[in-house]
Scaffold this motif. Structure first.
Motif, PDB file in Angstrom:
ATOM      1  N   GLN A 103      78.201  78.516  46.522  1.00 20.16           N
ATOM      2  CA  GLN A 103      78.543  77.108  46.736  1.00 20.16           C
ATOM      3  C   GLN A 103      77.926  76.668  48.061  1.00 20.16           C
ATOM      4  OE1 GLN A 103      82.737  76.125  46.947  1.00 20.16           O
ATOM      5  NE2 GLN A 103      82.356  74.096  46.106  1.00 20.16           N
ATOM      6  N   HIS A 104      77.190  75.585  48.025  1.00 22.65           N
ATOM      7  CA  HIS A 104      76.521  75.066  49.221  1.00 22.65           C
ATOM      8  C   HIS A 104      77.581  74.560  50.200  1.00 22.65           C
ATOM      9  CE1 HIS A 104      73.881  72.540  51.698  1.00 22.65           C
ATOM     10  NE2 HIS A 104      72.891  73.297  51.238  1.00 22.65           N
ATOM     11  N   GLU A 105      77.502  75.007  51.440  1.00 24.65           N
ATOM     12  CA  GLU A 105      78.510  74.635  52.441  1.00 24.65           C
ATOM     13  C   GLU A 105      78.555  73.145  52.709  1.00 24.65           C
ATOM     14  OE1 GLU A 105      78.209  76.873  56.053  1.00 24.65           O
ATOM     15  OE2 GLU A 105      78.046  78.776  54.993  1.00 24.65           O
ATOM     16  N   GLN A 106      77.406  72.517  52.724  1.00 26.65           N
ATOM     17  CA  GLN A 106      77.327  71.098  53.087  1.00 26.65           C
ATOM     18  C   GLN A 106      77.673  70.181  51.912  1.00 26.65           C
ATOM     19  OE1 GLN A 106      73.495  70.175  54.676  1.00 26.65           O
ATOM     20  NE2 GLN A 106      73.966  68.036  55.055  1.00 26.65           N
ATOM     21  N   THR A 107      77.081  70.413  50.755  1.00 31.22           N
ATOM     22  CA  THR A 107      77.252  69.500  49.618  1.00 31.22           C
ATOM     23  C   THR A 107      78.396  69.905  48.694  1.00 31.22           C
ATOM     24  OG1 THR A 107      75.741  70.728  48.189  1.00 31.22           O
ATOM     25  CG2 THR A 107      74.784  69.006  49.623  1.00 31.22           C
ATOM     26  N   LYS A 108      78.883  71.141  48.830  1.00 31.12           N
ATOM     27  CA  LYS A 108      79.954  71.696  47.977  1.00 31.12           C
ATOM     28  C   LYS A 108      79.524  71.828  46.517  1.00 31.12           C
ATOM     29  CE  LYS A 108      82.646  71.977  51.484  1.00 31.12           C
ATOM     30  NZ  LYS A 108      82.506  73.168  52.287  1.00 31.12           N
ATOM     31  N   GLU A 109      78.224  71.756  46.242  1.00 33.43           N
ATOM     32  CA  GLU A 109      77.714  71.944  44.894  1.00 33.43           C
ATOM     33  C   GLU A 109      77.482  73.431  44.644  1.00 33.43           C
ATOM     34  OE1 GLU A 109      75.085  68.086  43.934  1.00 33.43           O
ATOM     35  OE2 GLU A 109      74.435  69.237  45.668  1.00 33.43           O
ATOM     36  N   TYR A 110      77.495  73.805  43.374  1.00 33.82           N
ATOM     37  CA  TYR A 110      77.227  75.189  42.997  1.00 33.82           C
ATOM     38  C   TYR A 110      75.736  75.360  42.758  1.00 33.82           C
ATOM     39  CZ  TYR A 110      82.210  75.738  42.588  1.00 33.82           C
ATOM     40  OH  TYR A 110      83.544  75.780  42.871  1.00 33.82           O
ATOM     41  N   ILE A 111      75.213  76.476  43.258  1.00 29.35           N
ATOM     42  CA  ILE A 111      73.782  76.728  43.166  1.00 29.35           C
ATOM     43  C   ILE A 111      73.565  78.093  42.535  1.00 29.35           C
ATOM     44  CG2 ILE A 111      71.631  77.040  44.445  1.00 29.35           C
ATOM     45  CD1 ILE A 111      72.787  75.130  46.551  1.00 29.35           C
ATOM     46  N   ILE A 141      62.232  67.953  48.977  1.00 25.59           N
ATOM     47  CA  ILE A 141      61.713  67.211  50.133  1.00 25.59           C
ATOM     48  C   ILE A 141      62.809  66.814  51.106  1.00 25.59           C
ATOM     49  CG2 ILE A 141      59.638  66.394  48.950  1.00 25.59           C
ATOM     50  CD1 ILE A 141      61.067  63.729  48.500  1.00 25.59           C
ATOM     51  N   SER A 142      64.083  66.887  50.680  1.00 25.28           N
ATOM     52  CA  SER A 142      65.192  66.585  51.589  1.00 25.28           C
ATOM     53  C   SER A 142      65.474  67.760  52.530  1.00 25.28           C
ATOM     54  CB  SER A 142      66.464  66.286  50.793  1.00 25.28           C
ATOM     55  OG  SER A 142      66.966  67.469  50.187  1.00 25.28           O
ATOM     56  N   HIS A 143      65.048  68.958  52.137  1.00 26.87           N
ATOM     57  CA  HIS A 143      65.297  70.202  52.881  1.00 26.87           C
ATOM     58  C   HIS A 143      66.786  70.492  53.047  1.00 26.87           C
ATOM     59  CE1 HIS A 143      61.052  70.316  53.480  1.00 26.87           C
ATOM     60  NE2 HIS A 143      61.069  69.154  54.104  1.00 26.87           N
ATOM     61  N   VAL A 144      67.609  69.955  52.153  1.00 27.26           N
ATOM     62  CA  VAL A 144      69.036  70.253  52.163  1.00 27.26           C
ATOM     63  C   VAL A 144      69.284  71.607  51.513  1.00 27.26           C
ATOM     64  CG1 VAL A 144      71.287  69.557  51.194  1.00 27.26           C
ATOM     65  CG2 VAL A 144      69.756  67.846  52.186  1.00 27.26           C
ATOM     66  N   TYR A 145      68.549  71.906  50.453  1.00 32.54           N
ATOM     67  CA  TYR A 145      68.774  73.139  49.704  1.00 32.54           C
ATOM     68  C   TYR A 145      67.765  74.234  50.060  1.00 32.54           C
ATOM     69  CZ  TYR A 145      71.640  69.929  47.080  1.00 32.54           C
ATOM     70  OH  TYR A 145      72.574  68.991  46.732  1.00 32.54           O
ATOM     71  N   LEU A 146      66.533  73.830  50.277  1.00 31.92           N
ATOM     72  CA  LEU A 146      65.475  74.780  50.645  1.00 31.92           C
ATOM     73  C   LEU A 146      64.895  74.337  51.980  1.00 31.92           C
ATOM     74  CD1 LEU A 146      63.824  75.002  47.142  1.00 31.92           C
ATOM     75  CD2 LEU A 146      65.021  76.860  48.302  1.00 31.92           C
ATOM     76  N   PRO A 147      64.938  75.191  52.975  1.00 29.07           N
ATOM     77  CA  PRO A 147      64.524  74.768  54.319  1.00 29.07           C
ATOM     78  C   PRO A 147      63.024  74.561  54.433  1.00 29.07           C
ATOM     79  CG  PRO A 147      64.943  77.118  54.280  1.00 29.07           C
ATOM     80  CD  PRO A 147      65.351  76.598  52.931  1.00 29.07           C
ATOM     81  N   ILE A 148      62.668  73.700  55.362  1.00 29.45           N
ATOM     82  CA  ILE A 148      61.263  73.554  55.706  1.00 29.45           C
ATOM     83  C   ILE A 148      60.815  74.873  56.331  1.00 29.45           C
ATOM     84  CG2 ILE A 148      61.673  72.592  58.008  1.00 29.45           C
ATOM     85  CD1 ILE A 148      59.271  70.707  57.419  1.00 29.45           C
TER      86      ILE A 148
END
Length: 177
Positions: free
Chosen positions: A66-74, A120-127
């Motif tokens: 679960q993504h800490e920031q968005t609380k979505e499941y990945i 491109i938001s780099h929320v899920y995959l970092p730059i």
């Protein structure tokens, strides 16, 4: 000569249950020691004649978090592919799971500066960054790839300890394609 790529696919959903069919198929594939990515997709219920690109992917591993920031499941899937990335089947898989499921992927070529990041938001995959160093008249041709500025600073501090004014460091960001 074939080039091999490391790929990471992220299936993102607000509900864990949406990702469950794919998760169960990946568990089955690991248990059965299946290597090709298309086989668990067929096991999940997708039509075999639709799956052309995922045949070129070798399954390395997966995890669900679960993504800490968005609380979505990945659901993160790691693969190795030959001659570039092949995300078309992954898009079919995303729609098969749910139209609301998001898909992002990263692909990197071995010993190359090939890097594709669809987030491109780099929320899920970092730059990502690469570092080239020129220190004491020696060019560091080893290209290291880092996920964050802390790792970059650590690398620079490790190599640049003298006050020699001829030393230099260049930091470049990869362009998302």
């Amino acid at each position: 000569m074939s080039q091999y790529y490391q790929n990471t696919f992220l299936f993102i959903s607000k509900q864990r249950s949406v990702l469950q069919p794919l998760l169960e198929s990946l568990r089955w594939a690991l248990k059965e020691q299946v290597e090709r990515l298309d086989i668990p997709l067929v096991h999940m219920g997708m039509f075999a004649n639709m799956l052309t690109d995922s045949r070129k992917h070798s399954l390395i591993g997966y995890d669900l978090y679960q993504h800490e920031q968005t609380k979505e499941y990945i659901l993160r899937i790691h693969t190795e592919s030959q001659d570039g990335i092949h995300p078309i089947d992954m898009e079919y898989c995303r729609v098969y799971l749910s139209p609301n499921t998001k898909l992002h992927y990263v692909s990197e070529g071995y010993s190359e500066c090939t890097y594709i990041n669809t987030d491109i938001s780099h929320v899920y995959l970092p730059i990502r960054f690469k570092i080239e160093l020129y220190i004491d008249e020696t060019y560091d041709i080893n290209i290291d790839i880092f996920d964050g500025i802390k790792a970059i600073c650590s690398k620079i501090n490790h190599h640049i300890k003298s006050l020699n004014s001829n030393n230099w460091c260049q930091i470049s960001s990869y362009e998302s394609k």
